[in-house]
Design a protein around this motif. Structure first.
Motif, PDB file in Angstrom:
ATOM      1  N   VAL A 269     -67.002  49.587 -18.849  1.00  0.00           N
ATOM      2  CA  VAL A 269     -67.709  48.808 -17.834  1.00  0.00           C
ATOM      3  C   VAL A 269     -66.858  47.757 -17.460  1.00  0.00           C
ATOM      4  O   VAL A 269     -66.649  47.094 -16.688  1.00  0.00           O
ATOM      5  CB  VAL A 269     -69.311  48.702 -18.340  1.00  0.00           C
ATOM      6  CG1 VAL A 269     -69.029  47.852 -19.488  1.00  0.00           C
ATOM      7  CG2 VAL A 269     -69.739  47.760 -17.065  1.00  0.00           C
ATOM      8  N   PHE A 270     -66.433  47.018 -18.748  1.00  0.00           N
ATOM      9  CA  PHE A 270     -65.508  45.745 -18.798  1.00  0.00           C
ATOM     10  C   PHE A 270     -64.439  46.188 -17.923  1.00  0.00           C
ATOM     11  O   PHE A 270     -63.906  45.300 -17.156  1.00  0.00           O
ATOM     12  CB  PHE A 270     -65.191  45.319 -20.054  1.00  0.00           C
ATOM     13  CG  PHE A 270     -64.251  44.310 -20.065  1.00  0.00           C
ATOM     14  CD1 PHE A 270     -64.583  43.138 -19.715  1.00  0.00           C
ATOM     15  CD2 PHE A 270     -62.916  44.518 -20.471  1.00  0.00           C
ATOM     16  CE1 PHE A 270     -63.357  41.916 -19.817  1.00  0.00           C
ATOM     17  CE2 PHE A 270     -61.753  43.611 -20.382  1.00  0.00           C
ATOM     18  CZ  PHE A 270     -62.164  42.520 -20.065  1.00  0.00           C
ATOM     19  N   TYR A 271     -63.705  47.449 -18.352  1.00  0.00           N
ATOM     20  CA  TYR A 271     -62.348  47.592 -17.740  1.00  0.00           C
ATOM     21  C   TYR A 271     -62.599  47.735 -16.145  1.00  0.00           C
ATOM     22  O   TYR A 271     -61.839  47.356 -15.431  1.00  0.00           O
ATOM     23  CB  TYR A 271     -61.874  48.941 -18.242  1.00  0.00           C
ATOM     24  CG  TYR A 271     -60.485  49.014 -18.152  1.00  0.00           C
ATOM     25  CD1 TYR A 271     -59.421  48.080 -18.539  1.00  0.00           C
ATOM     26  CD2 TYR A 271     -59.944  50.366 -17.491  1.00  0.00           C
ATOM     27  CE1 TYR A 271     -58.155  48.567 -18.622  1.00  0.00           C
ATOM     28  CE2 TYR A 271     -58.646  50.654 -17.293  1.00  0.00           C
ATOM     29  CZ  TYR A 271     -57.538  49.711 -17.887  1.00  0.00           C
ATOM     30  OH  TYR A 271     -56.048  49.858 -17.888  1.00  0.00           O
ATOM     31  N   VAL A 272     -63.562  48.401 -15.484  1.00  0.00           N
ATOM     32  CA  VAL A 272     -63.698  48.557 -14.278  1.00  0.00           C
ATOM     33  C   VAL A 272     -64.101  47.165 -13.608  1.00  0.00           C
ATOM     34  O   VAL A 272     -63.768  46.879 -12.550  1.00  0.00           O
ATOM     35  CB  VAL A 272     -64.868  49.545 -13.937  1.00  0.00           C
ATOM     36  CG1 VAL A 272     -65.287  49.632 -12.538  1.00  0.00           C
ATOM     37  CG2 VAL A 272     -64.411  51.000 -14.383  1.00  0.00           C
ATOM     38  N   GLN A 273     -64.977  46.457 -14.208  1.00  0.00           N
ATOM     39  CA  GLN A 273     -65.271  45.147 -13.861  1.00  0.00           C
ATOM     40  C   GLN A 273     -64.294  44.115 -13.583  1.00  0.00           C
ATOM     41  O   GLN A 273     -64.070  43.500 -12.662  1.00  0.00           O
ATOM     42  CB  GLN A 273     -66.424  44.577 -14.337  1.00  0.00           C
ATOM     43  CG  GLN A 273     -67.939  45.278 -14.381  1.00  0.00           C
ATOM     44  CD  GLN A 273     -68.701  45.103 -12.988  1.00  0.00           C
ATOM     45  OE1 GLN A 273     -68.092  44.788 -12.125  1.00  0.00           O
ATOM     46  NE2 GLN A 273     -69.953  44.682 -12.895  1.00  0.00           N
ATOM     47  N   TYR A 274     -63.547  44.269 -14.744  1.00  0.00           N
ATOM     48  CA  TYR A 274     -62.212  43.217 -14.731  1.00  0.00           C
ATOM     49  C   TYR A 274     -61.347  43.608 -13.519  1.00  0.00           C
ATOM     50  O   TYR A 274     -60.706  42.915 -12.940  1.00  0.00           O
ATOM     51  CB  TYR A 274     -61.513  43.660 -16.087  1.00  0.00           C
ATOM     52  CG  TYR A 274     -60.429  42.808 -16.259  1.00  0.00           C
ATOM     53  CD1 TYR A 274     -60.253  41.226 -15.841  1.00  0.00           C
ATOM     54  CD2 TYR A 274     -59.298  43.016 -17.170  1.00  0.00           C
ATOM     55  CE1 TYR A 274     -59.390  40.666 -16.112  1.00  0.00           C
ATOM     56  CE2 TYR A 274     -58.144  42.316 -17.425  1.00  0.00           C
ATOM     57  CZ  TYR A 274     -58.375  40.831 -16.787  1.00  0.00           C
ATOM     58  OH  TYR A 274     -57.166  39.891 -17.186  1.00  0.00           O
ATOM     59  N   ALA A 275     -61.105  45.062 -13.180  1.00  0.00           N
ATOM     60  CA  ALA A 275     -60.085  45.358 -12.186  1.00  0.00           C
ATOM     61  C   ALA A 275     -60.636  44.738 -10.724  1.00  0.00           C
ATOM     62  O   ALA A 275     -60.035  44.156  -9.950  1.00  0.00           O
ATOM     63  CB  ALA A 275     -60.196  46.874 -11.816  1.00  0.00           C
ATOM     64  N   HIS A 276     -62.285  45.032 -10.666  1.00  0.00           N
ATOM     65  CA  HIS A 276     -62.677  44.340  -9.184  1.00  0.00           C
ATOM     66  C   HIS A 276     -62.551  42.923  -9.324  1.00  0.00           C
ATOM     67  O   HIS A 276     -62.119  42.208  -8.272  1.00  0.00           O
ATOM     68  CB  HIS A 276     -63.874  44.585  -9.149  1.00  0.00           C
ATOM     69  CG  HIS A 276     -64.665  44.266  -7.848  1.00  0.00           C
ATOM     70  ND1 HIS A 276     -65.304  42.843  -7.452  1.00  0.00           N
ATOM     71  CD2 HIS A 276     -64.899  45.180  -6.878  1.00  0.00           C
ATOM     72  CE1 HIS A 276     -65.467  43.102  -6.388  1.00  0.00           C
ATOM     73  NE2 HIS A 276     -65.611  44.342  -5.780  1.00  0.00           N
ATOM     74  N   ALA A 277     -62.661  42.094 -10.343  1.00  0.00           N
ATOM     75  CA  ALA A 277     -62.661  40.573 -10.614  1.00  0.00           C
ATOM     76  C   ALA A 277     -61.223  40.275 -10.202  1.00  0.00           C
ATOM     77  O   ALA A 277     -60.900  39.131  -9.775  1.00  0.00           O
ATOM     78  CB  ALA A 277     -63.014  40.189 -11.985  1.00  0.00           C
TER      79      ALA A 277
END
Length: 581
Positions: free
Chosen positions: A448-456
């Motif tokens: 979840v962090f890895y995906v959210q970090y990509a969007h951010a």
């Protein structure tokens, strides 16, 4: 734009041409013909199994069919090369401009990119959670709620007409136990010592219910026989529990379209009508079941019951619907409830059950098949258990619930978005470990962090671009010269974006929303890989100093990936992050 569907159409057209020429027989079933990413990216952009699946029914050799098909495919302008591999697979390389078209399509469609007409408006009822209204929702309900809600969103995204439904199990003996438990808290609110005897619900969550009963009834129910207060307290307590459950669901971002009461089936003729339907089909009879295999229970006795001939529809044994004393079995109202779904015009039914309902699957499928005369399919998804950990130790039970960890405990510790995403990082029928420390850590190992970090990261690029005076509206980015994105890492990201519409349809066909979570991790990985390559190769950085055209093209690629991530997170019920904190 669904590039995989477009190329599959090219393959089918080539096959039709071969039929017209007499190279293939007419009437071949092409449903199994697939176009998909190759196992090894070095082999090309896409691969098709057409020759492998059609050779036998066509009465020919797979490789010979493949060679004839390759000649047809090579004539299409979108296909740069088509090569036969192994026994008859065909690897395809596509025109480079198609990847720019995919990025442009994502930017143009925005949040609708990847939406499908697969469902064709078919009416689907997704029933999930359906927890007994006897207390707050626990962690097992949490996983079922997330899975069911994400599945409903996925099917909606794929073009189905979806109804989210909660079945309130308020017709059985458990609500009488709830009423007796609430009555003890009512006595406590009136200054008496509660008698929370064995078999009652001990949780503190019933204390406010007891206080509310006192506010409504004062002391008027004290010392009255149970027959005077049971029915009223049962309704009062059930409504209070459902209000709590609705609040729990809202914490998780789950909103139902329908709450259907089991109790409404009793005394209304609906159970009788459903069983009459089965009676008319010759599927209800009076009989005696064989004794259970193995050691007999001490209380087992051979007795005549009213039985449903479920073995006619794939069940292992016929199932009782009425006991020898004339009372309904638990199965009877469930049959009636599913009959109401059929009568309400649903074309497909999906039930999301806990793992402990595994023995219920065959009988329920048999009932729906019989009631609908095989017209309405029922898919039952079993949700395996969740194990909670914190600080390396099993997470302790909730005092408020009395015996279990509640949904509220989990959401308050981890947050709704993290909880929802992590609950979908395993297939529904696989056990899941939920470690509070791991789901909150900021690392590649935390999906979840890895995906959210990509969007951010993309959001950060857009903010910087605006500061530099670059127009980052989707319309402006779609008009950029996207053919400039020629590096292998840029192509890899564009190809992953192209897979999104295909992944939506695969996940929707299988009723497997976890596939969306897996795909988001993959596209995030490709975005991060491109970002990291830019640290070593300045020409790959999204912002190219002094080169507006190059910057716009690269930002367009990044933004298109964020469009897909946002859409996927939307299906999962997770809000995309604009920045990491």
């Amino acid at each position: 734009m669904n590039l995989f569907a477009d190329v599959r159409a090219v393959v089918l057209a080539a096959l039709d041409a071969m039929v017209a020429e007499g190279a293939l027989p007419a009437g071949l079933d092409t449903q199994a013909v697939a176009v998909e990413p190759p196992r090894d990216a070095a082999h090309g952009d896409m691969a098709t199994n057409a020759a492998m699946v059609l050779a036998k029914p066509a009465g020919t050799n797979p490789r010979a069919l493949a060679e004839g098909l390759v000649a047809k495919l090579a004539a299409d302008a979108r296909i740069v090369s088509a090569e036969v591999a192994g026994p008859g697979f065909i690897n395809l390389r596509l025109a480079p401009g198609l990847w720019a078209d995919v990025v442009r399509a994502a930017l143009t469609a925005g949040s609708d990119f990847g939406r499908s007409t697969l469902g064709r408006g078919i009416k689907v009822n997704v029933e999930y959670v359906s927890a007994n209204p006897t207390g707050p929702m626990h962690v097992g309900h949490t996983r079922g709620a997330v899975f069911g809600d994400a599945l409903a969103s996925l099917l909606d995204f794929a073009g189905y007409d979806v109804t989210r439904e909660y079945y309130i199990n308020d017709g059985g003996a458990q609500v009488d136990v709830l009423a007796r438990s609430a009555y003890e808290r009512y006595r406590e609110a009136n200054g008496l010592e509660p008698e929370i005897r064995e078999g009652l619900y001990p949780g503190d969550y019933l204390i406010p219910v007891g206080e509310a009963l006192k506010e409504k009834y004062g002391a008027s129910l004290i010392d009255k026989p149970e027959s005077d207060w049971l029915a009223e307290v049962r309704v009062f307590a059930t409504e209070a529990m459902m209000a709590m459950i609705r609040e729990d669901l809202a914490l998780l971002g789950v909103k139902m379209d329908v709450f259907y009461s089991e109790k409404s089936l009793y005394g209304t003729g609906q159970i009788e009508a459903a069983l009459q339907r089965l009676q008319d089909l010759g599927l209800i009879y009076e009989g005696v079941l064989e004794p259970p295999k193995g050691k007999l229970p001490e209380d087992w006795e051979e007795r005549e019951q009213t039985l449903f001939r479920s073995t006619s529809y794939g069940d292992d044994v016929d199932r009782p619907v009425k006991k020898s004393d004339g009372a309904w079995t638990y199965f009877a109202p469930d049959i009636a409830y599913h009959w109401t779904k059929i009568e309400r015009g649903f074309d497909q039914l999906i039930d999301v059950f806990g793992a402990d309902h595994g023995g219920y699957v065959k009988r329920m499928k048999a009932a729906v098949a019989a009631l609908s005369e095989n017209r309405v399919p029922l898919d039952i998804k079993l949700i395996q258990l969740v194990k909670l950990f914190k600080n390396g130790e099993p997470f302790k039970m909730s005092k408020r619930a009395g015996t279990f960890v509640t949904l509220r405990d989990v959401v308050e510790q981890a947050g709704a978005g993290v909880t929802r995403f992590h609950m979908l990082t395993r297939k529904n029928d696989a056990p899941l470990d939920f470690d509070f420390d791991k789901v909150l850590e900021q690392s590649k190992d935390n999906p979840v962090f890895y995906v959210q970090y990509a969007h951010a990261r993309v959001a950060s690029v857009l903010r910087k671009a605006v500061d530099l005076g670059i127009d980052v509206t989707d319309a402006a980015l779609a008009a950029a010269d996207l053919d400039r994105n020629t590096h292998e890492a840029e192509r890899a990201l564009a190809k992953k974006i192209a897979e999104w519409p295909r992944q939506v349809e695969i996940a929707a066909r299988a009723n497997e929303p976890h596939r969306v979570a897996f795909f988001l991790y993959e596209i995030a990985s490709d975005l991060h890989a491109l970002w990291n390559r830019g640290n070593d190769e300045p020409s790959l950085r999204f912002l190219q100093e002094g080169d507006l055209a190059a910057s716009s093209a690269k930002i367009a690629l990044a933004r298109a990936s964020a469009v897909v991530i946002s859409a996927g997170l939307g299906i999962l019920g997770v809000t995309p992050a604009e920045e990491m904190r």
